[in-house]
Design an enzyme around this catalytic site. Structure first.
Site, PDB file in Angstrom:
ATOM      1  N   GLY A 236       0.853  -1.590  -0.011  1.00 25.90           N
ATOM      2  CA  GLY A 236       0.028  -0.501  -0.176  1.00 25.90           C
ATOM      3  C   GLY A 236       0.779   1.889   0.062  1.00 25.90           C
ATOM      4  O   GLY A 236       0.227   2.196   0.654  1.00 25.90           O
TER       5      GLY A 236
ATOM      6  N   ASN B 297       1.213  -2.476   5.447  1.00 24.97           N
ATOM      7  CA  ASN B 297       0.075  -1.237   5.548  1.00 24.97           C
ATOM      8  C   ASN B 297      -0.570  -1.332   4.891  1.00 24.97           C
ATOM      9  O   ASN B 297      -1.485  -1.317   5.315  1.00 24.97           O
ATOM     10  CB  ASN B 297       1.417  -0.108   4.978  1.00 24.97           C
ATOM     11  CG  ASN B 297       0.220   1.297   4.885  1.00 24.97           C
ATOM     12  OD1 ASN B 297      -0.411   1.556   5.269  1.00 24.97           O
ATOM     13  ND2 ASN B 297       0.117   0.893   3.866  1.00 24.97           N
TER      14      ASN B 297
ATOM     15  N   SER C 140      -5.417  -0.451  13.740  1.00 26.45           N
ATOM     16  CA  SER C 140      -5.623   0.650  14.149  1.00 26.45           C
ATOM     17  C   SER C 140      -6.251   0.522  15.515  1.00 26.45           C
ATOM     18  O   SER C 140      -6.748   0.310  16.406  1.00 26.45           O
ATOM     19  CB  SER C 140      -7.138   0.649  12.673  1.00 26.45           C
ATOM     20  OG  SER C 140      -7.695   1.434  13.249  1.00 26.45           O
TER      21      SER C 140
ATOM     22  N   TYR D 124     -14.024  -4.353  10.673  1.00 25.87           N
ATOM     23  CA  TYR D 124     -12.590  -4.249  10.393  1.00 25.87           C
ATOM     24  C   TYR D 124     -11.823  -3.723  11.181  1.00 25.87           C
ATOM     25  O   TYR D 124     -10.790  -4.167  12.012  1.00 25.87           O
ATOM     26  CB  TYR D 124     -12.813  -2.261   9.872  1.00 25.87           C
ATOM     27  CG  TYR D 124     -11.924  -1.510   9.911  1.00 25.87           C
ATOM     28  CD1 TYR D 124     -10.848  -1.682   8.744  1.00 25.87           C
ATOM     29  CD2 TYR D 124     -10.993  -0.339  10.628  1.00 25.87           C
ATOM     30  CE1 TYR D 124      -9.640  -0.950   8.271  1.00 25.87           C
ATOM     31  CE2 TYR D 124      -9.944   0.482  10.679  1.00 25.87           C
ATOM     32  CZ  TYR D 124      -9.217   0.111   9.827  1.00 25.87           C
ATOM     33  OH  TYR D 124      -8.103   0.658   9.901  1.00 25.87           O
TER      34      TYR D 124
ATOM     35  N   ALA E  46     -12.635  -5.930  13.871  1.00 26.14           N
ATOM     36  CA  ALA E  46     -12.222  -7.780  14.381  1.00 26.14           C
ATOM     37  C   ALA E  46     -10.164  -7.736  14.091  1.00 26.14           C
ATOM     38  O   ALA E  46      -9.924  -8.921  14.021  1.00 26.14           O
ATOM     39  CB  ALA E  46     -12.908  -8.158  14.339  1.00 26.14           C
ATOM     40  N   ALA E  47     -10.692  -7.136  12.019  1.00 23.55           N
ATOM     41  CA  ALA E  47      -9.565  -7.890  11.921  1.00 23.55           C
ATOM     42  C   ALA E  47      -8.730  -7.227  12.387  1.00 23.55           C
ATOM     43  O   ALA E  47      -7.163  -7.936  11.884  1.00 23.55           O
ATOM     44  CB  ALA E  47      -9.825  -7.502  10.132  1.00 23.55           C
ATOM     45  N   LYS E  48      -8.470  -5.830  12.644  1.00 20.06           N
ATOM     46  CA  LYS E  48      -7.154  -5.383  13.111  1.00 20.06           C
ATOM     47  C   LYS E  48      -6.459  -5.461  14.540  1.00 20.06           C
ATOM     48  O   LYS E  48      -6.093  -5.713  14.515  1.00 20.06           O
ATOM     49  CB  LYS E  48      -7.439  -4.349  12.569  1.00 20.06           C
ATOM     50  CG  LYS E  48      -7.814  -2.475  11.628  1.00 20.06           C
ATOM     51  CD  LYS E  48      -6.070  -3.471  11.024  1.00 20.06           C
ATOM     52  CE  LYS E  48      -6.373  -2.119   9.577  1.00 20.06           C
ATOM     53  NZ  LYS E  48      -4.543  -2.105   9.087  1.00 20.06           N
TER      54      LYS E  48
HETATM   55  N1  LIG Z   1      -5.598   6.789   7.681  1.00 19.30           N
HETATM   56  C1  LIG Z   1      -6.482   6.518   8.974  1.00 19.30           C
HETATM   57  O1  LIG Z   1      -7.344   7.401   9.563  1.00 19.30           O
HETATM   58  C2  LIG Z   1      -5.867   4.377   9.739  1.00 19.30           C
HETATM   59  C3  LIG Z   1      -6.200   5.072  10.873  1.00 19.30           C
HETATM   60  C4  LIG Z   1      -6.334   3.921  11.198  1.00 19.30           C
HETATM   61  C5  LIG Z   1      -4.993   2.668  10.365  1.00 19.30           C
HETATM   62  N2  LIG Z   1      -5.457   2.622   9.099  1.00 19.30           N
HETATM   63  C6  LIG Z   1      -4.856   1.744   8.557  1.00 19.30           C
HETATM   64  O2  LIG Z   1      -3.271   2.378   7.797  1.00 19.30           O
HETATM   65  C7  LIG Z   1      -3.158   1.663   6.934  1.00 19.30           C
HETATM   66  C8  LIG Z   1      -2.824   2.664   5.841  1.00 19.30           C
HETATM   67  O3  LIG Z   1      -4.074   3.201   5.244  1.00 19.30           O
HETATM   68  P1  LIG Z   1      -4.051   4.819   4.751  1.00 19.30           P
HETATM   69  O4  LIG Z   1      -4.752   5.084   5.695  1.00 19.30           O
HETATM   70  O5  LIG Z   1      -3.034   5.303   4.114  1.00 19.30           O
HETATM   71  O6  LIG Z   1      -5.160   4.837   3.945  1.00 19.30           O
HETATM   72  P2  LIG Z   1      -4.756   4.182   1.707  1.00 19.30           P
HETATM   73  O7  LIG Z   1      -4.773   5.561   0.995  1.00 19.30           O
HETATM   74  O8  LIG Z   1      -6.199   4.120   1.784  1.00 19.30           O
HETATM   75  O9  LIG Z   1      -3.971   3.428   2.004  1.00 19.30           O
HETATM   76  C9  LIG Z   1      -4.273   1.778   1.770  1.00 19.30           C
HETATM   77  C10 LIG Z   1      -3.302   1.523   0.845  1.00 19.30           C
HETATM   78  O10 LIG Z   1      -3.762   0.413   0.094  1.00 19.30           O
HETATM   79  C11 LIG Z   1      -3.426  -0.474  -0.761  1.00 19.30           C
HETATM   80  N3  LIG Z   1      -4.445  -1.546  -1.212  1.00 19.30           N
HETATM   81  C12 LIG Z   1      -5.503  -1.445  -0.545  1.00 19.30           C
HETATM   82  N4  LIG Z   1      -5.634  -2.685  -0.590  1.00 19.30           N
HETATM   83  C13 LIG Z   1      -4.566  -3.483  -1.504  1.00 19.30           C
HETATM   84  C14 LIG Z   1      -4.739  -4.892  -2.142  1.00 19.30           C
HETATM   85  N5  LIG Z   1      -5.848  -5.784  -2.355  1.00 19.30           N
HETATM   86  N6  LIG Z   1      -3.327  -4.884  -2.424  1.00 19.30           N
HETATM   87  C15 LIG Z   1      -2.797  -4.017  -2.470  1.00 19.30           C
HETATM   88  N7  LIG Z   1      -2.595  -3.039  -2.509  1.00 19.30           N
HETATM   89  C16 LIG Z   1      -4.063  -2.887  -1.410  1.00 19.30           C
HETATM   90  C17 LIG Z   1      -3.975   1.019  -1.381  1.00 19.30           C
HETATM   91  O11 LIG Z   1      -3.412   1.008  -2.687  1.00 19.30           O
HETATM   92  P3  LIG Z   1      -4.545   0.670  -3.907  1.00 19.30           P
HETATM   93  O12 LIG Z   1      -5.949   0.712  -3.818  1.00 19.30           O
HETATM   94  O13 LIG Z   1      -4.128   0.350  -4.976  1.00 19.30           O
HETATM   95  O14 LIG Z   1      -4.676  -1.326  -4.250  1.00 19.30           O
HETATM   96  C18 LIG Z   1      -3.448   2.007  -0.632  1.00 19.30           C
HETATM   97  O15 LIG Z   1      -2.269   2.750  -1.400  1.00 19.30           O
HETATM   98  C19 LIG Z   1      -4.198   0.826   6.149  1.00 19.30           C
HETATM   99  O16 LIG Z   1      -4.116  -0.608   7.201  1.00 19.30           O
HETATM  100  C20 LIG Z   1      -5.691   1.545   7.331  1.00 19.30           C
HETATM  101  O17 LIG Z   1      -6.021   0.442   8.196  1.00 19.30           O
HETATM  102  C21 LIG Z   1      -5.515   3.893   8.696  1.00 19.30           C
END
Ligand SMILES: NC(=O)c1ccc[n+]([C@@H]2O[C@H](COP(=O)([O-])OP(=O)(O)OC[C@H]3O[C@@H](n4cnc5c(N)ncnc54)[C@H](OP(=O)(O)O)[C@@H]3O)[C@@H](O)[C@H]2O)c1
Length: 243
Positions: free
Chosen positions: A10, A83, A136, A147, A149-151
């Site tokens: 990601g 990630n 998360s 979500y 639960a998975a985290k």
């Molecule tokens: N932002 C928050 O407030 C927050 C809070 C807690 C936890 N998180 C966690 O932080 C992590 C990063 O999220 P983010 O906030 O930076 O959001 P994001 O910008 O949506 O990043 C998620 C990334 O994962 C990639 N991805 C999704 N599904 C995929 C798949 N099947 N195979 C390969 N890559 C995949 C996406 O790229 P593609 O769509 O091109 O595949 C994207 O680059 C996630 O695990 C999220 O749950 C975020």
């Protein structure tokens, strides 16, 4: 990080992009993985001086994960940052949709991390390899139904893998972010009612930035964190205390 090799899933957007840029800025060869070629290419184009390498793969597809593992056979991977994740959209209404939502959410947030780690495990540096999962705050206090639960599942997985990895000098930890803006996960860039509620839950009075998470991942990937394993590190501006 000089001359080290890192894989960031990601890595084309949001937190993953910030992690990739941070590790690459310190001299690492960084491989970023995502489904869409365009965001990955943009990271490479916008960082012409950094060694960032894009790989298109859908990590919910075990064929793609297997291929990724094969790509790194014979390479020593110093840091693996799991990630990729998020919430799933466009599910059907009713029970069928609920079942699909549960399955896809666990696949995306838990199974991708487990499968990618398994596929790259032989390539990890021994001793000295680092595995970091991105959990998360929802996994610690609930949120997002499947979500959260998975985290939360990442925690049990990381504890077990830390026991296995310890024998080889590989550390395994989870970074658990709170509300982080400038991500595709939270599309809104400015203020909204939801934004104000989430910021009010913090003690520091602001949302997180991808760089806030990247700094902690960078520390876990560093030599300074060589005696730190099997931990869940909350990075949430004080929205949840002590975990
Ligand atoms: N932002 C928050 O407030 C927050 C809070 C807690 C936890 N998180 C966690 O932080 C992590 C990063 O999220 P983010 O906030 O930076 O959001 P994001 O910008 O949506 O990043 C998620 C990334 O994962 C990639 N991805 C999704 N599904 C995929 C798949 N099947 N195979 C390969 N890559 C995949 C996406 O790229 P593609 O769509 O091109 O595949 C994207 O680059 C996630 O695990 C999220 O749950 C975020």
């Amino acid at each position: 990080m000089d001359r080290r090799t890192a894989v960031v899933t990601g890595g084309g957007t949001g937190i993953g992009r910030a992690v990739a840029e941070r590790l690459a800025a310190e001299g690492a060869q960084v491989h970023i993985v995502g489904r869409r070629a365009q965001p990955l290419a943009r990271v490479v184009e916008e960082n012409p001086d950094l060694a960032i390498h894009p790989h298109v793969a859908d990590l919910t597809d075990t064929t793609d994960v297997r291929r990724l593992g094969e790509l790194f056979a014979g390479v020593t991977v110093d840091v693996l940052v799991n990630n990729a994740g998020g919430t799933v959209k466009d599910v059907a209404p009713g029970l069928t949709g609920k079942f699909e939502d549960f399955r896809r959410t666990v696949e995306l947030n838990l199974l991708t991390t487990m499968n990618v780690t398994e596929a790259l495990w032989p390539a990890l540096r021994r001793p000295g390899g680092r595995v970091v999962g991105i959990g998360s705050i929802a996994g610690q206090r609930g949120g997002g139904d499947a979500y959260g639960a998975a985290k939360a599942g990442l925690t049990g997985w990381a504890f077990d893998l830390a026991k296995v990895g310890g024998r080889d000098g590989i550390t395994v930890n989870v970074v658990s972010p709170g509300y982080v803006q400038d991500t595709e996960f939270f599309n809104e860039t400015g203020r909204s009612a939801r934004h104000d509620i989430l910021v009010a839950q913090t003690l520091l009075g602001r949302s997180g930035r991808p760089a806030d998470i990247a700094g902690v991942v960078r520390f876990l990937a560093s030599e300074d964190a060589s005696w730190l394993t099997g931990q869940v590190i909350g990075v949430n501006g004080g929205a949840l205390l002590g975990r």
